[in-house]
Design an enzyme around this catalytic site. Structure first.
Site, PDB file in Angstrom:
ATOM      1  N   ASP A 159     -13.873 -30.405  56.427  1.00  0.00           N
ATOM      2  CA  ASP A 159     -14.454 -30.141  57.912  1.00  0.00           C
ATOM      3  C   ASP A 159     -15.883 -29.629  58.011  1.00  0.00           C
ATOM      4  OD1 ASP A 159     -13.868 -29.948  60.903  1.00  0.00           O
ATOM      5  OD2 ASP A 159     -14.564 -27.851  60.517  1.00  0.00           O
TER       6      ASP A 159
ATOM      7  N   LYS B 126      -8.436 -25.880  60.283  1.00  0.00           N
ATOM      8  CA  LYS B 126      -8.751 -24.450  59.752  1.00  0.00           C
ATOM      9  C   LYS B 126      -7.786 -23.387  60.352  1.00  0.00           C
ATOM     10  CE  LYS B 126     -12.724 -25.496  62.177  1.00  0.00           C
ATOM     11  NZ  LYS B 126     -14.181 -25.525  62.583  1.00  0.00           N
TER      12      LYS B 126
ATOM     13  N   SER C 234     -10.369 -30.989  63.652  1.00  0.00           N
ATOM     14  CA  SER C 234     -11.441 -29.730  63.039  1.00  0.00           C
ATOM     15  C   SER C 234     -10.708 -28.305  63.362  1.00  0.00           C
ATOM     16  CB  SER C 234     -12.724 -30.002  63.702  1.00  0.00           C
ATOM     17  OG  SER C 234     -13.433 -28.904  63.666  1.00  0.00           O
TER      18      SER C 234
ATOM     19  N   HIS D  90      -6.838 -18.952  68.925  1.00  0.00           N
ATOM     20  CA  HIS D  90      -8.034 -19.381  68.733  1.00  0.00           C
ATOM     21  C   HIS D  90      -8.908 -19.616  70.275  1.00  0.00           C
ATOM     22  CE1 HIS D  90     -11.418 -21.976  67.053  1.00  0.00           C
ATOM     23  NE2 HIS D  90     -11.014 -22.667  68.368  1.00  0.00           N
TER      24      HIS D  90
ATOM     25  N   ARG E 130     -20.855 -35.341  62.281  1.00  0.00           N
ATOM     26  CA  ARG E 130     -20.597 -35.533  63.617  1.00  0.00           C
ATOM     27  C   ARG E 130     -21.620 -34.988  64.351  1.00  0.00           C
ATOM     28  NH1 ARG E 130     -15.505 -32.447  64.527  1.00  0.00           N
ATOM     29  NH2 ARG E 130     -15.705 -32.787  66.732  1.00  0.00           N
TER      30      ARG E 130
HETATM   31  N1  URA Z   1     -15.001 -26.311  67.274  1.00  0.00           N
HETATM   32  C1  URA Z   1     -14.723 -26.731  65.816  1.00  0.00           C
HETATM   33  O1  URA Z   1     -14.281 -25.900  64.937  1.00  0.00           O
HETATM   34  N2  URA Z   1     -14.507 -28.060  65.619  1.00  0.00           N
HETATM   35  C2  URA Z   1     -14.903 -28.950  66.556  1.00  0.00           C
HETATM   36  O2  URA Z   1     -14.904 -30.393  66.214  1.00  0.00           O
HETATM   37  C3  URA Z   1     -15.490 -28.532  67.885  1.00  0.00           C
HETATM   38  C4  URA Z   1     -15.429 -27.105  68.145  1.00  0.00           C
END
Ligand code: URA
Length: 436
Positions: free
Chosen positions: A161, A187, A183, A82, A168
């Site tokens: 999320d 994922k 977050s 990632h 957020r």
């Molecule tokens: N990318 C994400 O997937 N989540 C965050 O909180 C910040 C960047």
């Protein structure tokens, strides 16, 4: 339990019990806790932080708010990468087939361009016919066939999320290390990977601009992921100038093909090979990162990663012949040439400004609903450290229309710095954090 008490505990700096975190996350997803209370809770976390145990609990609770991809029955190891997002960062397109060719399966769930950073899904969808919305069965079948598959997040993956991130975004609570960790990690774990390599970008073109912030995020991802039983590596890489020579959706597909054919630019290859090698180490097929790099280079020399890339394009609906025909010609008619204003050395190409200019041109988007275009972006003929004479071509710029080129012009010109002396080379691999 009452939401107001959980907010008060966090506001006072207490470490929350797992039950308290579960109460807030589950209540928000179910609609029984209102946004104003969740907003206050997020702001309390923003200021008071979370312990590693709280962060791991939050991540697990978010993960289990939705479906987790079931890869059981397939032959692993399953490792994904990632990136926190950059400009010209097409590493995923090159790395997935390299790593797959070395025997590690890559279940890759990617995102779209937003703000100044690009998105893997938009790049792949610039290939005529390519589809990224795979079903779980397709995802499994395609991994089994080619060793990797590329899909977008489905509505049922980590729904917590989706709601929390949207909240957020409008309550100024995005820039919190534990919230970002939960977050991202929820994922990534949901896609079924057993081990993860995080490319945490640092510099002006990155989400985290300072090394201290990038390192804090990398450590948090490594520690939390490790606490959840995953093997995790965090690699901090420089994002001061764009990665590679091309920025733009189809442009980056082209450059990825170049890399798979052994003609990739040195900076892009260095970052790609390092991250690929760490995936081999995390997957247990290499003992050291050096051995991993040697294996990736040997795989590239056989041409197998290019074959796997083409196989994946076909399997996901892409037209290989059209893609290869468009190579070198898929360019918008609206174009400008950027020449050097002085003689000397290129001392900077500001990745952030290039990324922002890309939004005007149609590479990226401001809002999730904005369209993006395949045939626009930048082709750099010079990069930082190269000598130039006044008037030399530094970059070709392509926009969706003339107005977009006009709008981006001053930003692009201000992104380019030329000085009398060559700037010292910046290390691309800034720091590595591993708990393997
Ligand atoms: N990318 C994400 O997937 N989540 C965050 O909180 C910040 C960047």
């Amino acid at each position: 339990m009452r939401a107001v008490d959980v907010i008060m505990h966090k506001r006072g700096g207490a470490e929350l019990a797992r039950e308290e975190i579960a109460f807030m996350v589950e209540g928000y997803v179910a609609g029984t806790i209102p946004e104003y209370q969740v907003s206050a809770w997020l702001m309390a976390i923003f200021f008071k932080g979370m312990s590693p145990r709280e962060t791991a609990d939050l991540t697990e609770l978010m993960l289990h708010s939705g479906d987790v991809m079931k890869l059981a029955g397939l032959k692993g190891p399953f490792v994904d990468k990632h990136s926190t997002g950059g400009v010209g960062d097409k590493v995923s397109l090159i790395l997935a087939p390299i790593v797959a060719a070395c025997g590690v399966q890559v279940p890759m769930m990617s995102g779209r361009a937003l703000g100044h950073t690009g998105g893997t899904l938009d790049k792949l969808e610039s290939i005529p016919g390519y589809k990224t919305g795979l079903t779980e069965t397709q995802f499994r079948d395609f991994i089994a066939a080619d060793g990797f598959a590329m899909t977008g997040q489905t509505a049922t993956i980590v729904p917590a999320d989706k709601k929390l991130y949207a909240l957020r975004d409008v309550t100024a609570t995005v820039e919190s290390i534990p919230l970002i960790t939960a977050s991202i990690l929820s994922k990534k774990v949901a896609e079924g990977a057993e081990a993860l390599v995080f490319d945490v970008k640092t510099g002006p073109g990155a989400f985290m601009k300072t090394l201290a912030d990038s390192e804090a995020l990398a450590r948090s991802l490594v520690n939390t992921g490790t606490a959840m039983g995953k093997r995790i590596v965090g690699v901090i890489t420089d994002m001061t100038e764009p990665l590679g020579r091309m920025v733009g959706n189809f442009f980056e597909v082209e450059e990825s093909l170049d890399c798979l054919e052994g003609k990739g630019p040195a900076d892009l290859m260095e970052v790609t090979l390092r991250l690929s090698a760490w995936m081999l180490v995390a997957g247990g097929v290499a003992k050291t990162v050096e051995e991993g790099i040697a294996k990736c280079e040997a795989a590239l020399a056989t041409g197998r990663p290019r074959e796997l890339f083409l196989a994946n394009v076909k399997r996901q609906g892409g037209d290989i012949d059209k893609m290869l025909q468009l190579r070198g010609t898929y360019r918008s008619a609206h174009t400008r040439k950027l020449g050097a204003k002085d003689s000397g050395f290129i001392t900077g190409i500001d990745a952030y400004k290039i990324g922002l200019a890309g939004v005007y041109l149609g590479v990226g988007r401001d809002k999730t609903t904005d369209p993006v275009y395949p045939d626009v972006g930048f082709i750099f003929h010079r990069k930082v450290g190269d000598a130039v004479k006044a008037g030399d071509l530094v970059a070709e710029v392509y926009g969706k229309d003339e107005a977009s080129l006009e709008a981006a012009q001053s930003l692009i010109e201000s992104a380019l710095a030329i000085g009398p002396a060559k700037a010292p080379a910046r290390p691309l691999i800034v720091k590595e954090i591993t708990a393997l």
